[in-house]
Design an enzyme around this catalytic site. Structure first.
Site, PDB file in Angstrom:
ATOM      1  N   ASP A 161       0.853  -1.178   0.000  1.00 43.80           N
ATOM      2  CA  ASP A 161       0.000   0.000   0.000  1.00 43.80           C
ATOM      3  C   ASP A 161       0.899   1.241   0.000  1.00 43.80           C
ATOM      4  O   ASP A 161       2.095   1.157   0.290  1.00 43.80           O
ATOM      5  CB  ASP A 161      -0.885  -0.037   1.249  1.00 43.80           C
ATOM      6  CG  ASP A 161      -1.730   1.197   1.416  1.00 43.80           C
ATOM      7  OD1 ASP A 161      -2.427   1.572   0.459  1.00 43.80           O
ATOM      8  OD2 ASP A 161      -1.685   1.801   2.511  1.00 43.80           O
TER       9      ASP A 161
ATOM     10  N   ASP B  95      -0.321   5.143   0.982  1.00 43.67           N
ATOM     11  CA  ASP B  95      -0.606   6.093   2.053  1.00 43.67           C
ATOM     12  C   ASP B  95      -0.641   5.398   3.410  1.00 43.67           C
ATOM     13  O   ASP B  95      -1.394   4.436   3.611  1.00 43.67           O
ATOM     14  CB  ASP B  95      -1.932   6.803   1.792  1.00 43.67           C
ATOM     15  CG  ASP B  95      -1.860   7.732   0.590  1.00 43.67           C
ATOM     16  OD1 ASP B  95      -1.024   8.645   0.618  1.00 43.67           O
ATOM     17  OD2 ASP B  95      -2.619   7.522  -0.370  1.00 43.67           O
TER      18      ASP B  95
END
Length: 221
Positions: free
Chosen positions: A14, A16
């Site tokens: 991922d 953020d």
């Protein structure tokens, strides 16, 4: 406590909250949005991490037509892409990505951001973009749907069960689990969602070559 050791053939990352700390801009943009719609900002912030914007809007404004959510999301993405103030790397992220490149670990970025936003935030944080990237444009369903992680594994040519996901949000951890993958939770949000292993940041993760196309993740407590 001893380190947790996970063996994998590929990693799905991922962005953020995992590689990039963008909390400052996410707070600014989404709290303004909450104010415009008469919603409680604290409640909004509990929903938005990990999901595509239109999916968060659908949760927060369930009676609003999806066409309006999509149009609103496009405006929000432009606003977020233009605002990189306070975007910084998660501690250890640069060294972690460097080690993956050095060891030849197959890995992909799997983010709810679109191409423009992911490029802007990784650049603002001074991080190299992985060659394989699954962005908002790549999928039909947002996390917590597993589509993004399954597409990432397919692009890398690695079975889902042999991938490890790095995630910070409840939606992302749920997506990784639904994809049949093990999950390393990163940062304070992740701890509450029961990942297979948890770290404060990526400085606590070390990668080594296990031979035969396998890699070991040493996750320090």
């Amino acid at each position: 406590m001893p380190a947790t050791v996970l063996t994998a053939r590929a990693l799905l990352l991922d962005m953020d909250g995992t590689l990039v700390n963008s909390d400052a801009v996410v707070e600014r943009v989404w709290r303004r949005w909450a104010e415009r719609h008469g919603l409680d900002g604290d409640k909004v912030m509990k929903v938005v991490h990990g999901r595509q914007g239109h999916a968060s809007m659908a949760v927060l404004l369930p009676d609003r037509p999806m066409e309006e959510n999509l149009a609103d999301n496009a405006r929000m993405l432009a606003e977020e892409t233009a605002d990189t103030e306070g975007v910084v790397p998660v501690p250890g992220a640069a060294q972690f990505l460097d080690s993956l490149a050095r060891l030849g670990v197959p890995h992909a970025l799997v983010t709810s951001a679109d191409v423009a936003l992911s490029g802007a935030r990784m650049a603002a944080a001074g991080l190299a973009l992985p060659e394989v990237r699954i962005t908002a444009e790549s999928v039909g369903a947002s996390k917590p749907d597993p589509e993004g992680f399954l597409k990432g594994a397919a692009e890398l040519g690695v079975p889902a069960a042999e991938c490890v996901v790095f995630e910070d949000s409840g939606a992302g951890i749920a997506a990784g689990r639904s994809a049949g993958m093990r999950v390393v939770g990163v940062g304070p949000r992740a701890a509450a969602y029961g990942p297979d292993a948890w770290v404060r940041d990526l400085a606590q993760v070390r990668v080594s070559d296990a031979g035969a196309g396998l890699f070991r993740l040493h996750v320090e407590p």
